[in-house]
Write a protein that holds these residues in place. Sequence first.
Motif, PDB file in Angstrom:
ATOM      1  N   VAL A 171       0.843  -1.201   0.000  1.00  0.00           N
ATOM      2  CA  VAL A 171       0.000   0.000   0.000  1.00  0.00           C
ATOM      3  C   VAL A 171       0.878   1.251   0.000  1.00  0.00           C
ATOM      4  N   ILE A 172       1.908   1.265   0.836  1.00  0.00           N
ATOM      5  CA  ILE A 172       2.814   2.420   0.896  1.00  0.00           C
ATOM      6  C   ILE A 172       3.536   2.600  -0.437  1.00  0.00           C
ATOM      7  N   THR A 173       3.988   1.504  -1.025  1.00  0.00           N
ATOM      8  CA  THR A 173       4.743   1.579  -2.273  1.00  0.00           C
ATOM      9  C   THR A 173       3.929   2.200  -3.397  1.00  0.00           C
ATOM     10  N   PHE A 174       2.665   1.815  -3.489  1.00  0.00           N
ATOM     11  CA  PHE A 174       1.849   2.262  -4.619  1.00  0.00           C
ATOM     12  C   PHE A 174       0.952   3.456  -4.286  1.00  0.00           C
ATOM     13  N   SER A 175       1.090   4.003  -3.105  1.00  0.00           N
ATOM     14  CA  SER A 175       0.276   5.153  -2.718  1.00  0.00           C
ATOM     15  C   SER A 175       1.045   6.444  -2.951  1.00  0.00           C
ATOM     16  N   THR A 176       0.341   7.452  -3.401  1.00  0.00           N
ATOM     17  CA  THR A 176       0.955   8.772  -3.563  1.00  0.00           C
ATOM     18  C   THR A 176       0.858   9.597  -2.286  1.00  0.00           C
ATOM     19  N   ASN A 177       0.108   9.115  -1.314  1.00  0.00           N
ATOM     20  CA  ASN A 177      -0.073   9.820  -0.048  1.00  0.00           C
ATOM     21  C   ASN A 177       0.944   9.303   0.963  1.00  0.00           C
ATOM     22  N   HIS A 178       1.939  10.127   1.279  1.00  0.00           N
ATOM     23  CA  HIS A 178       2.939   9.761   2.284  1.00  0.00           C
ATOM     24  C   HIS A 178       2.896  10.732   3.464  1.00  0.00           C
ATOM     25  N   ALA A 179       1.699  11.227   3.754  1.00  0.00           N
ATOM     26  CA  ALA A 179       1.536  12.117   4.904  1.00  0.00           C
ATOM     27  C   ALA A 179       1.701  11.325   6.194  1.00  0.00           C
ATOM     28  N   ALA A 180       2.132  12.006   7.245  1.00  0.00           N
ATOM     29  CA  ALA A 180       2.383  11.345   8.518  1.00  0.00           C
ATOM     30  C   ALA A 180       1.116  10.707   9.091  1.00  0.00           C
ATOM     31  N   GLY A 181      -0.024  11.403   8.961  1.00  0.00           N
ATOM     32  CA  GLY A 181      -1.279  10.859   9.475  1.00  0.00           C
ATOM     33  C   GLY A 181      -1.673   9.579   8.777  1.00  0.00           C
ATOM     34  N   TYR A 182      -1.490   9.543   7.468  1.00  0.00           N
ATOM     35  CA  TYR A 182      -1.790   8.327   6.710  1.00  0.00           C
ATOM     36  C   TYR A 182      -0.825   7.213   7.086  1.00  0.00           C
ATOM     37  N   GLY A 183       0.433   7.583   7.292  1.00  0.00           N
ATOM     38  CA  GLY A 183       1.424   6.608   7.739  1.00  0.00           C
ATOM     39  C   GLY A 183       1.060   6.006   9.081  1.00  0.00           C
ATOM     40  N   LEU A 184       0.531   6.842   9.977  1.00  0.00           N
ATOM     41  CA  LEU A 184       0.118   6.335  11.283  1.00  0.00           C
ATOM     42  C   LEU A 184      -1.053   5.364  11.163  1.00  0.00           C
ATOM     43  N   LEU A 185      -1.998   5.677  10.302  1.00  0.00           N
ATOM     44  CA  LEU A 185      -3.133   4.779  10.096  1.00  0.00           C
ATOM     45  C   LEU A 185      -2.672   3.429   9.551  1.00  0.00           C
ATOM     46  N   LEU A 186      -1.780   3.456   8.570  1.00  0.00           N
ATOM     47  CA  LEU A 186      -1.266   2.217   8.010  1.00  0.00           C
ATOM     48  C   LEU A 186      -0.456   1.436   9.052  1.00  0.00           C
ATOM     49  N   PHE A 187       0.349   2.152   9.821  1.00  0.00           N
ATOM     50  CA  PHE A 187       1.107   1.489  10.878  1.00  0.00           C
ATOM     51  C   PHE A 187       0.171   0.862  11.900  1.00  0.00           C
ATOM     52  N   GLY A 188      -0.901   1.596  12.256  1.00  0.00           N
ATOM     53  CA  GLY A 188      -1.860   1.068  13.215  1.00  0.00           C
ATOM     54  C   GLY A 188      -2.521  -0.201  12.723  1.00  0.00           C
ATOM     55  N   ALA A 189      -2.865  -0.237  11.431  1.00  0.00           N
ATOM     56  CA  ALA A 189      -3.474  -1.444  10.861  1.00  0.00           C
ATOM     57  C   ALA A 189      -2.505  -2.619  10.905  1.00  0.00           C
TER      58      ALA A 189
END
Length: 223
Positions: A43-61
């Motif tokens: 998801v991180i590799t193919f996402s254009t959104n690398h905002a910290a909040g989005y990163g936290l959501l992905l990390f939480g999942a």
Amino acid sequence: MPERGLVSDTVDDATTVNDATQRARYWPIPILRAVPAAVVALVITFSTNHAAGYGLLLFGAFALVEGLVLLFGGIARLPLDGRSRRTTLLQAVITLLAAVAGIALNGFGLPAFITVVVAFAVLTGALELSQGLRARRRSPFARDWTTMGAITLLLAVAFLVTPPDYSRQLGGVEQVTGTLDASIVLVGLLGAYLAITAVFHVIAGLSHKWGTATPAPDGAPLA
């Protein structure tokens, strides 16, 4: 009185059988740990959104599923040696708490992202590393735990050495417009860590699966 060589061979055979039994019970756990790491890395590799909040959501999942897998492994799959099981369960609890923090604090930006990931990496990395070092010569999983602990601690180091105010304007020979900032770098580092651990867990799990064959008794044909 039994000969020394005979006693040694008997002990080695018993140890091999015991290792095979442990591997047969535990090998699915690394494979299950690889799944959330691989999915979030993709998801991180193919996402254009690398905002910290989005990163936290992905990390939480990721941490939520990782914590549940560790909880299951500690309760149902580890041998009853006490210490390794307690360490795994503690690691599971910390990972689940990190998942809750990551999801709850996703609106607090880069400082929250760094704090949550570094706390997770330091605590769980140190636990898994110490678990592996203590289990040397006692558990077939000691090397896996030691390696994973070291890799997770390196994640904390990478986050800590990246300046939070880092920012660089893209362009020039790269012919790319935009700004490369700390948030993009750190989310990318998280994705790289998850990709590495996913590959490592798959290799470890399959290695244990293929190492579950117990030695045949003397005179019996090998399977």
